[in-house]
Each structure stands twice: as structure tokens, then as C-alpha cells.
Scaffold this motif. Structure first.
Motif, PDB file in Angstrom:
ATOM      1  N   ARG A   1      -0.619  50.318  31.447  1.00  0.00           N
ATOM      2  CA  ARG A   1      -1.118  50.422  32.812  1.00  0.00           C
ATOM      3  C   ARG A   1      -1.368  51.882  33.192  1.00  0.00           C
ATOM      4  N   ARG A   2      -0.408  52.752  32.882  1.00  0.00           N
ATOM      5  CA  ARG A   2      -0.534  54.163  33.250  1.00  0.00           C
ATOM      6  C   ARG A   2      -1.679  54.850  32.506  1.00  0.00           C
ATOM      7  N   LEU A   3      -1.844  54.540  31.206  1.00  0.00           N
ATOM      8  CA  LEU A   3      -2.944  55.134  30.435  1.00  0.00           C
ATOM      9  C   LEU A   3      -4.295  54.694  30.970  1.00  0.00           C
ATOM     10  N   THR A   4      -4.446  53.410  31.209  1.00  0.00           N
ATOM     11  CA  THR A   4      -5.748  52.904  31.659  1.00  0.00           C
ATOM     12  C   THR A   4      -6.031  53.283  33.112  1.00  0.00           C
ATOM     13  N   GLU A   5      -5.009  53.457  33.932  1.00  0.00           N
ATOM     14  CA  GLU A   5      -5.240  53.969  35.287  1.00  0.00           C
ATOM     15  C   GLU A   5      -5.723  55.416  35.229  1.00  0.00           C
TER      16      GLU A   5
ATOM     17  N   ALA B   1      -7.402  56.710  32.789  1.00  0.00           N
ATOM     18  CA  ALA B   1      -8.718  56.741  32.144  1.00  0.00           C
ATOM     19  C   ALA B   1      -9.335  55.342  32.167  1.00  0.00           C
ATOM     20  N   PRO B   2      -9.855  54.924  33.314  1.00  0.00           N
ATOM     21  CA  PRO B   2     -10.400  53.570  33.419  1.00  0.00           C
ATOM     22  C   PRO B   2     -11.583  53.314  32.491  1.00  0.00           C
ATOM     23  N   ASP B   3     -12.241  54.376  32.016  1.00  0.00           N
ATOM     24  CA  ASP B   3     -13.387  54.220  31.121  1.00  0.00           C
ATOM     25  C   ASP B   3     -12.993  54.168  29.642  1.00  0.00           C
ATOM     26  N   ALA B   4     -11.711  54.174  29.350  1.00  0.00           N
ATOM     27  CA  ALA B   4     -11.238  54.194  27.962  1.00  0.00           C
ATOM     28  C   ALA B   4     -11.502  52.864  27.261  1.00  0.00           C
ATOM     29  N   ASN B   5     -11.681  52.952  25.950  1.00  0.00           N
ATOM     30  CA  ASN B   5     -11.782  51.757  25.109  1.00  0.00           C
ATOM     31  C   ASN B   5     -10.382  51.365  24.673  1.00  0.00           C
ATOM     32  N   VAL B   6     -10.097  50.072  24.646  1.00  0.00           N
ATOM     33  CA  VAL B   6      -8.759  49.583  24.304  1.00  0.00           C
ATOM     34  C   VAL B   6      -8.869  48.600  23.150  1.00  0.00           C
ATOM     35  N   ARG B   7      -7.974  48.752  22.157  1.00  0.00           N
ATOM     36  CA  ARG B   7      -7.837  47.788  21.058  1.00  0.00           C
ATOM     37  C   ARG B   7      -6.378  47.402  20.961  1.00  0.00           C
ATOM     38  N   TRP B   8      -6.136  46.125  20.796  1.00  0.00           N
ATOM     39  CA  TRP B   8      -4.764  45.621  20.670  1.00  0.00           C
ATOM     40  C   TRP B   8      -4.431  45.397  19.207  1.00  0.00           C
ATOM     41  N   TYR B   9      -3.177  45.700  18.833  1.00  0.00           N
ATOM     42  CA  TYR B   9      -2.689  45.512  17.470  1.00  0.00           C
ATOM     43  C   TYR B   9      -1.364  44.759  17.491  1.00  0.00           C
ATOM     44  N   GLY B  10      -1.109  43.996  16.450  1.00  0.00           N
ATOM     45  CA  GLY B  10       0.194  43.362  16.282  1.00  0.00           C
ATOM     46  C   GLY B  10       0.312  42.003  16.928  1.00  0.00           C
ATOM     47  N   GLU B  11       1.488  41.430  16.747  1.00  0.00           N
ATOM     48  CA  GLU B  11       1.820  40.127  17.319  1.00  0.00           C
ATOM     49  C   GLU B  11       2.359  40.311  18.734  1.00  0.00           C
ATOM     50  N   SER B  12       2.539  39.223  19.447  1.00  0.00           N
ATOM     51  CA  SER B  12       2.902  39.292  20.868  1.00  0.00           C
ATOM     52  C   SER B  12       4.168  40.101  21.137  1.00  0.00           C
ATOM     53  N   ASP B  13       5.205  39.988  20.315  1.00  0.00           N
ATOM     54  CA  ASP B  13       6.440  40.746  20.560  1.00  0.00           C
ATOM     55  C   ASP B  13       6.351  42.191  20.085  1.00  0.00           C
ATOM     56  N   ASP B  14       5.463  42.464  19.149  1.00  0.00           N
ATOM     57  CA  ASP B  14       5.330  43.784  18.559  1.00  0.00           C
ATOM     58  C   ASP B  14       3.961  44.397  18.854  1.00  0.00           C
ATOM     59  N   ARG B  15       3.346  43.999  19.919  1.00  0.00           N
ATOM     60  CA  ARG B  15       1.994  44.433  20.227  1.00  0.00           C
ATOM     61  C   ARG B  15       1.952  45.847  20.778  1.00  0.00           C
TER      62      ARG B  15
ATOM     63  N   LEU C   1      -5.224  65.228  28.002  1.00  0.00           N
ATOM     64  CA  LEU C   1      -4.090  65.318  27.084  1.00  0.00           C
ATOM     65  C   LEU C   1      -2.796  65.543  27.854  1.00  0.00           C
ATOM     66  N   GLY C   2      -2.837  66.422  28.834  1.00  0.00           N
ATOM     67  CA  GLY C   2      -1.644  66.673  29.646  1.00  0.00           C
ATOM     68  C   GLY C   2      -1.164  65.424  30.358  1.00  0.00           C
ATOM     69  N   THR C   3      -2.090  64.659  30.901  1.00  0.00           N
ATOM     70  CA  THR C   3      -1.727  63.408  31.584  1.00  0.00           C
ATOM     71  C   THR C   3      -1.157  62.405  30.600  1.00  0.00           C
ATOM     72  N   TRP C   4      -1.862  62.187  29.509  1.00  0.00           N
ATOM     73  CA  TRP C   4      -1.425  61.173  28.539  1.00  0.00           C
ATOM     74  C   TRP C   4      -0.128  61.576  27.851  1.00  0.00           C
ATOM     75  N   ALA C   5       0.079  62.881  27.619  1.00  0.00           N
ATOM     76  CA  ALA C   5       1.319  63.328  26.966  1.00  0.00           C
ATOM     77  C   ALA C   5       2.536  63.028  27.830  1.00  0.00           C
ATOM     78  N   GLY C   6       2.341  62.929  29.131  1.00  0.00           N
ATOM     79  CA  GLY C   6       3.432  62.549  30.023  1.00  0.00           C
ATOM     80  C   GLY C   6       3.736  61.063  29.990  1.00  0.00           C
ATOM     81  N   ILE C   7       2.935  60.299  29.267  1.00  0.00           N
ATOM     82  CA  ILE C   7       3.094  58.845  29.215  1.00  0.00           C
ATOM     83  C   ILE C   7       3.567  58.373  27.842  1.00  0.00           C
ATOM     84  N   THR C   8       2.975  58.910  26.774  1.00  0.00           N
ATOM     85  CA  THR C   8       3.237  58.381  25.433  1.00  0.00           C
ATOM     86  C   THR C   8       2.792  59.387  24.368  1.00  0.00           C
ATOM     87  N   ARG C   9       2.849  58.987  23.109  1.00  0.00           N
ATOM     88  CA  ARG C   9       2.325  59.802  22.006  1.00  0.00           C
ATOM     89  C   ARG C   9       0.796  59.710  22.024  1.00  0.00           C
TER      90      ARG C   9
END
Length: 174
Positions: A50-54, A56-70, A88-96
Motif C-alpha cells: 500500500r505504501r509503495l503504490t501510494e 508511486a501510483p504509476d508503478a508497474n506491479v508483479r506478484w510472485y509466490g503463493e498466497s502465504d508467501d506472496r 529512492l528516499g521514499t521507498w527506502a523508508g518502506i522496504t528494500r
């Protein structure tokens, strides 16, 4: 066809320091295309997603993995250095995450017998990790010089041009 090798030239907890070194390395490149830059991040839970896509609403998203390990890969281009730095500064505050410049040309280094390098010339700042693929969390940000496999001397030379040095072994790139 082939893959780069990526040499770490800085590990620091200071993202601004990592960014400054990246800008210095970009100035060593024979040329670079600011449009040849993109950011990738990984969301490992709904809050990160949610935080990443908020951010950068124009970002492309791909999902990986099964439901518990997605997890989701969130990708977006950057059109200039300032936009890339802020994202980068914004995203680094959220995740890798990382920013990668791929439209570079490393200069020739005649004293080392190295011609100009375009195909394998890339520069990366990876946040909250020690690896180019951001597999594991780390408290530091890492700057990587990507070059042709076997061109350890080029990586060392490039780092020396900006008063840095290779700080670890290379890893397989893309």
C-alpha cells in the motif's frame, strides 16, 4: 548475451552518502541517459504494498509466490536524477529497493587495456541490502558498479576516480 558483474564500492547507513557517490560515478561515465534509470522495490506484506503504490501510483506491479508467501515487485522509471533520488528516499523508508542506471558508457582505460564499455556498464544504489537483487535486509545501503565479467580492474579504476574502493567480491549481475 551475458551478465554483468557487480562490485560493491560503498556500504553505508547514510543514503545521502550513497547517492553522492553514485552522482560522482555518473560523472565519470562517458555519457549517461537520465531516462535510462528505474527503481524496483519489493513489498512483503500488504502495508508495504500500500505504501509503495501510494508513493508511486504509476508503478508497474508483479506478484510472485503463493498466497502465504506472496510478494510484489514494484517497478517505475525515473526521468531525472532528482526524481530518482526522491523516489529512492521514499521507498527506502518502506522496504528494500534499488535504483539502476543502465544507459551508461564507462570510459576507456588504455593503461589497463580496456576499451569503452557500453553493454555491461551500469550503476546501482541498493537500499537496505548488500545484494543487487535485494534478497536480504541489511542496515546499510550499497553502491554497485556493474561491468563486464573479469573486469575487476575497471571496477577498481572507476572507484578510485571518485576516491572509493571495491569493498567486497563481485556478484553475478543481470
Amino acid at each position: 548475451m551475458g551478465n554483468t558483474r557487480a562490485w560493491p564500492v560503498l556500504r553505508t547507513t547514510d543514503l545521502a552518502e550513497a547517492w553522492t557517490l553514485a552522482e560522482k560515478l555518473l560523472s565519470v561515465a562517458s555519457w549517461y541517459d537520465p531516462d535510462g534509470c528505474y527503481l524496483d522495490a519489493w513489498a512483503h506484506d500488504e502495508d508495504q504494498f500500500r505504501r509503495l503504490t501510494e508513493a508511486a501510483p504509476d508503478a508497474n506491479v508483479r506478484w510472485y509466490g503463493e498466497s502465504d508467501d506472496r510478494c510484489a515487485s514494484v517497478h517505475r522509471p525515473a526521468t531525472n536524477l532528482e526524481q530518482a533520488r526522491e523516489a529512492l528516499g521514499t521507498w527506502a523508508g518502506i522496504t528494500r529497493c534499488y535504483v539502476l542506471w543502465h544507459n551508461l558508457k564507462w570510459p576507456a582505460v588504455p593503461e589497463l587495456g580496456l576499451d569503452e564499455e557500453y553493454k555491461y556498464a551500469e550503476l546501482q544504489v541498493a537500499s537496505n541490502t548488500h545484494t543487487i537483487h535485494c534478497e536480504e535486509w541489511a542496515p546499510e545501503h550499497t553502491v554497485f558498479i556493474h561491468a563486464r565479467p573479469g573486469h575487476d580492474a575497471r571496477a577498481t579504476w572507476l572507484a578510485a576516480q571518485v576516491d572509493a574502493e571495491v569493498v567486497g567480491p563481485p556478484e553475478f549481475g543481470w
